[in-house]
Design a protein around this motif. Structure first.
Motif, PDB file in Angstrom:
ATOM      1  N   VAL A 232       0.852  -1.196   0.000  1.00 34.71           N
ATOM      2  CA  VAL A 232       0.000   0.000   0.000  1.00 34.71           C
ATOM      3  C   VAL A 232       0.889   1.249   0.000  1.00 34.71           C
ATOM      4  CG1 VAL A 232      -1.710   1.330   1.298  1.00 34.71           C
ATOM      5  CG2 VAL A 232      -1.938  -1.152   1.146  1.00 34.71           C
ATOM      6  N   GLY A 233       2.008   1.166   0.726  1.00 36.94           N
ATOM      7  CA  GLY A 233       2.956   2.282   0.744  1.00 36.94           C
ATOM      8  C   GLY A 233       2.799   3.197   1.947  1.00 36.94           C
ATOM      9  N   ILE A 234       1.763   2.950   2.759  1.00 35.03           N
ATOM     10  CA  ILE A 234       1.549   3.727   3.988  1.00 35.03           C
ATOM     11  C   ILE A 234       1.099   2.767   5.088  1.00 35.03           C
ATOM     12  CG2 ILE A 234       0.992   5.978   2.970  1.00 35.03           C
ATOM     13  CD1 ILE A 234      -1.947   5.218   3.104  1.00 35.03           C
ATOM     14  N   SER A 235       1.283   3.178   6.340  1.00 32.77           N
ATOM     15  CA  SER A 235       0.901   2.285   7.438  1.00 32.77           C
ATOM     16  C   SER A 235      -0.496   2.592   7.968  1.00 32.77           C
ATOM     17  CB  SER A 235       1.923   2.373   8.569  1.00 32.77           C
ATOM     18  OG  SER A 235       2.007   3.701   9.022  1.00 32.77           O
ATOM     19  N   GLU A 236      -1.006   3.766   7.598  1.00 33.05           N
ATOM     20  CA  GLU A 236      -2.272   4.195   8.195  1.00 33.05           C
ATOM     21  C   GLU A 236      -2.940   5.234   7.314  1.00 33.05           C
ATOM     22  OE1 GLU A 236      -1.587   5.358  12.255  1.00 33.05           O
ATOM     23  OE2 GLU A 236      -3.405   6.565  12.313  1.00 33.05           O
ATOM     24  N   GLU A 237      -4.261   5.203   7.257  1.00 32.13           N
ATOM     25  CA  GLU A 237      -4.991   6.266   6.569  1.00 32.13           C
ATOM     26  C   GLU A 237      -6.389   6.395   7.155  1.00 32.13           C
ATOM     27  OE1 GLU A 237      -5.717   5.555   2.359  1.00 32.13           O
ATOM     28  OE2 GLU A 237      -5.592   3.396   2.680  1.00 32.13           O
ATOM     29  N   THR A 238      -6.965   7.568   6.994  1.00 32.58           N
ATOM     30  CA  THR A 238      -8.324   7.801   7.468  1.00 32.58           C
ATOM     31  C   THR A 238      -9.243   7.831   6.263  1.00 32.58           C
ATOM     32  OG1 THR A 238      -7.458   9.104   9.292  1.00 32.58           O
ATOM     33  CG2 THR A 238      -9.792   9.353   8.806  1.00 32.58           C
ATOM     34  N   VAL A 239     -10.305   7.021   6.318  1.00 33.34           N
ATOM     35  CA  VAL A 239     -11.199   6.927   5.165  1.00 33.34           C
ATOM     36  C   VAL A 239     -12.659   7.065   5.587  1.00 33.34           C
ATOM     37  CG1 VAL A 239      -9.611   5.391   3.925  1.00 33.34           C
ATOM     38  CG2 VAL A 239     -11.449   4.407   5.305  1.00 33.34           C
ATOM     39  N   SER A 240     -13.504   7.424   4.626  1.00 30.46           N
ATOM     40  CA  SER A 240     -14.953   7.476   4.847  1.00 30.46           C
ATOM     41  C   SER A 240     -15.629   6.737   3.707  1.00 30.46           C
ATOM     42  CB  SER A 240     -15.428   8.934   4.877  1.00 30.46           C
ATOM     43  OG  SER A 240     -14.751   9.650   5.868  1.00 30.46           O
ATOM     44  N   PRO A 241     -15.773   5.411   3.840  1.00 29.82           N
ATOM     45  CA  PRO A 241     -16.393   4.648   2.754  1.00 29.82           C
ATOM     46  C   PRO A 241     -17.869   5.014   2.593  1.00 29.82           C
ATOM     47  CG  PRO A 241     -15.597   3.190   4.535  1.00 29.82           C
ATOM     48  CD  PRO A 241     -15.385   4.588   4.982  1.00 29.82           C
ATOM     49  N   PRO A 242     -18.414   4.839   1.385  1.00 25.82           N
ATOM     50  CA  PRO A 242     -19.843   5.131   1.164  1.00 25.82           C
ATOM     51  C   PRO A 242     -20.735   4.164   1.937  1.00 25.82           C
ATOM     52  CG  PRO A 242     -18.857   4.078  -0.766  1.00 25.82           C
ATOM     53  CD  PRO A 242     -17.736   4.378   0.182  1.00 25.82           C
ATOM     54  N   GLY A 243     -22.000   4.521   2.086  1.00 23.99           N
ATOM     55  CA  GLY A 243     -22.934   3.763   2.914  1.00 23.99           C
ATOM     56  C   GLY A 243     -23.203   2.337   2.476  1.00 23.99           C
ATOM     57  N   ASN A 244     -23.001   2.060   1.173  1.00 22.64           N
ATOM     58  CA  ASN A 244     -23.273   0.700   0.701  1.00 22.64           C
ATOM     59  C   ASN A 244     -22.102  -0.254   0.950  1.00 22.64           C
ATOM     60  OD1 ASN A 244     -21.628   1.961  -1.167  1.00 22.64           O
ATOM     61  ND2 ASN A 244     -22.559   0.933  -2.935  1.00 22.64           N
ATOM     62  N   VAL A 245     -21.025   0.252   1.557  1.00 24.38           N
ATOM     63  CA  VAL A 245     -19.874  -0.587   1.915  1.00 24.38           C
ATOM     64  C   VAL A 245     -19.990  -0.909   3.409  1.00 24.38           C
ATOM     65  CG1 VAL A 245     -17.351  -0.657   2.098  1.00 24.38           C
ATOM     66  CG2 VAL A 245     -18.432   0.418   0.112  1.00 24.38           C
ATOM     67  N   THR A 246     -20.351  -2.129   3.726  1.00 25.18           N
ATOM     68  CA  THR A 246     -20.620  -2.457   5.136  1.00 25.18           C
ATOM     69  C   THR A 246     -19.825  -3.648   5.665  1.00 25.18           C
ATOM     70  OG1 THR A 246     -22.471  -3.900   4.569  1.00 25.18           O
ATOM     71  CG2 THR A 246     -22.989  -1.576   4.969  1.00 25.18           C
ATOM     72  N   THR A 247     -19.367  -4.534   4.788  1.00 25.26           N
ATOM     73  CA  THR A 247     -18.622  -5.708   5.262  1.00 25.26           C
ATOM     74  C   THR A 247     -17.130  -5.521   4.997  1.00 25.26           C
ATOM     75  OG1 THR A 247     -18.686  -6.929   3.176  1.00 25.26           O
ATOM     76  CG2 THR A 247     -20.562  -7.236   4.682  1.00 25.26           C
ATOM     77  N   ILE A 248     -16.336  -6.321   5.690  1.00 23.92           N
ATOM     78  CA  ILE A 248     -14.885  -6.283   5.493  1.00 23.92           C
ATOM     79  C   ILE A 248     -14.547  -6.556   4.022  1.00 23.92           C
ATOM     80  CG2 ILE A 248     -12.717  -7.470   6.046  1.00 23.92           C
ATOM     81  CD1 ILE A 248     -13.597  -5.748   8.370  1.00 23.92           C
ATOM     82  N   ALA A 249     -15.235  -7.548   3.416  1.00 24.79           N
ATOM     83  CA  ALA A 249     -14.973  -7.892   2.016  1.00 24.79           C
ATOM     84  C   ALA A 249     -15.263  -6.698   1.098  1.00 24.79           C
ATOM     85  CB  ALA A 249     -15.810  -9.098   1.605  1.00 24.79           C
ATOM     86  N   GLN A 250     -16.372  -5.994   1.371  1.00 26.16           N
ATOM     87  CA  GLN A 250     -16.716  -4.815   0.552  1.00 26.16           C
ATOM     88  C   GLN A 250     -15.709  -3.683   0.774  1.00 26.16           C
ATOM     89  OE1 GLN A 250     -20.695  -4.306   1.994  1.00 26.16           O
ATOM     90  NE2 GLN A 250     -21.603  -5.611   0.415  1.00 26.16           N
ATOM     91  N   LEU A 251     -15.231  -3.575   2.019  1.00 25.04           N
ATOM     92  CA  LEU A 251     -14.236  -2.549   2.333  1.00 25.04           C
ATOM     93  C   LEU A 251     -12.932  -2.833   1.572  1.00 25.04           C
ATOM     94  CD1 LEU A 251     -13.437  -0.056   4.031  1.00 25.04           C
ATOM     95  CD2 LEU A 251     -12.846  -1.620   5.899  1.00 25.04           C
ATOM     96  N   ILE A 252     -12.560  -4.106   1.497  1.00 32.54           N
ATOM     97  CA  ILE A 252     -11.363  -4.483   0.747  1.00 32.54           C
ATOM     98  C   ILE A 252     -11.532  -4.095  -0.723  1.00 32.54           C
ATOM     99  CG2 ILE A 252     -10.033  -6.456  -0.135  1.00 32.54           C
ATOM    100  CD1 ILE A 252     -10.438  -7.794   2.616  1.00 32.54           C
ATOM    101  N   ASP A 253     -12.695  -4.409  -1.299  1.00 37.85           N
ATOM    102  CA  ASP A 253     -12.949  -4.048  -2.703  1.00 37.85           C
ATOM    103  C   ASP A 253     -12.830  -2.540  -2.906  1.00 37.85           C
ATOM    104  OD1 ASP A 253     -13.421  -6.650  -3.457  1.00 37.85           O
ATOM    105  OD2 ASP A 253     -15.600  -6.520  -3.200  1.00 37.85           O
ATOM    106  N   TRP A 254     -13.399  -1.799  -1.978  1.00 31.29           N
ATOM    107  CA  TRP A 254     -13.407  -0.331  -2.082  1.00 31.29           C
ATOM    108  C   TRP A 254     -11.988   0.227  -1.928  1.00 31.29           C
ATOM    109  CZ3 TRP A 254     -12.662   3.764   1.515  1.00 31.29           C
ATOM    110  CH2 TRP A 254     -13.087   5.014   1.060  1.00 31.29           C
ATOM    111  N   LEU A 255     -11.249  -0.285  -0.947  1.00 31.33           N
ATOM    112  CA  LEU A 255      -9.873   0.186  -0.734  1.00 31.33           C
ATOM    113  C   LEU A 255      -8.969  -0.189  -1.912  1.00 31.33           C
ATOM    114  CD1 LEU A 255      -9.403  -0.776   3.044  1.00 31.33           C
ATOM    115  CD2 LEU A 255      -9.416   1.557   2.119  1.00 31.33           C
ATOM    116  N   ALA A 256      -9.177  -1.381  -2.478  1.00 29.52           N
ATOM    117  CA  ALA A 256      -8.328  -1.864  -3.569  1.00 29.52           C
ATOM    118  C   ALA A 256      -8.377  -0.934  -4.781  1.00 29.52           C
ATOM    119  CB  ALA A 256      -8.728  -3.276  -3.968  1.00 29.52           C
TER     120      ALA A 256
END
Lengths: 166, 83
Positions: free
Chosen positions: B13-37
């Motif tokens: 990723v190149g960083i150890s930490e970041e602050t994010v605000s995913p959209p409301g339709n992202v609710t599971t860890i798997a969806q968060l991974i897709d969104w972050l990727a």
């Protein structure tokens, strides 16, 4: 008495080198009522299983960890061990940072009235630590740095305790 | 919400930490991974092999199909290799 003793149950995560002999002596001294004390020391190997070529000498190793979660998970392991076996005391120490070969990485000690509980709890804590405590090893050889891969054997050893209560 | 990365996932990723605000339709860890990727090529490389990505919600191990809602921090890391 049991409750007061349990306040001594210790989890330490630090970069500084520790002396396993001194730790065991201190642990033994604080448990005069325990008839059985078991301990385990994990130390850094001087060859790599994961780097290419396999068996290459390791010059150093860096242990990365998740501050907060590591301590929390190790404490939870000791709590789980206490629920499964009649323990008087337990202690775990884990290093992070840069280590050189033959340095101790991890120390686990358990105290009980009898050896069965002490042996089993010590083995259980190590097996679960291997799959639950957030630490990651990176070995440095002449070929560069390599993240150590998790081993299936560790996962199987940890799984065997899921269905085993003393 | 704070996202933490460790070991080779952090390196990719190149960083150890970041602050994010995913959209409301992202609710599971798997969806968060897709969104972050989708955030950068480094993120995509880090999350390429999902089977080797473990997650923790507020410092507790959680499976990919669980919800991360309410989390203060979510961490992603490879299978642990301590001891």
């Amino acid at each position: 008495m049991t409750t007061a003793d349990q306040m001594n149950w210790s989890v330490r995560v630090h970069a500084e080198r520790f002396d396993p002999g001194a730790e065991l002596n201190a642990f033994t001294a604080r448990n005069p009522n325990a008839g059985a004390i078991a301990s385990f020391v994990g130390q850094m190997r001087d060859f790599s299983r994961d780097s290419a070529p396999s068996g290459a000498p390791i010059s150093s190793m860096t242990l990365e960890y998740y501050p907060g979660m590591a301590e929390k998970q190790l404490s939870a392991l000791l709590t789980e061990a206490r629920e499964r076996w009649p323990l008087d005391d337990a202690s775990v120490i884990h290093r992070f940072g840069t280590l050189t070969p033959s340095e101790p990485i991890v120390f686990v000690a358990t105290a009980s009235a009898h050896r069965d509980a002490a042996f089993s709890a010590c083995e259980f804590v190590m097996d679960w630590l291997k799959t639950k405590a957030p630490f990651w090893k990176k070995e440095t050889t002449d070929a560069g740095g390599t993240w150590v891969a998790a081993h299936d054997g560790d996962t199987m050893r940890a799984a065997k305790w899921r269905n085993t209560k003393s | 919400m704070t996202i933490l990365y460790f070991a080779w996932i952090r390196e990719r990723v190149g960083i150890s930490e970041e602050t994010v605000s995913p959209p409301g339709n992202v609710t599971t860890i798997a969806q968060l991974i897709d969104w972050l990727a989708a955030r950068s090529p480094g993120h995509a490389a880090a999350f390429k092999d999902r089977a080797r990505v473990k997650a923790a919600k507020d410092q507790e191990h959680v499976p990919h199909d669980s919800s991360f809602l309410g989390a203060k921090e979510v961490a992603f890391f490879p299978p642990v290799t301590g001891g």
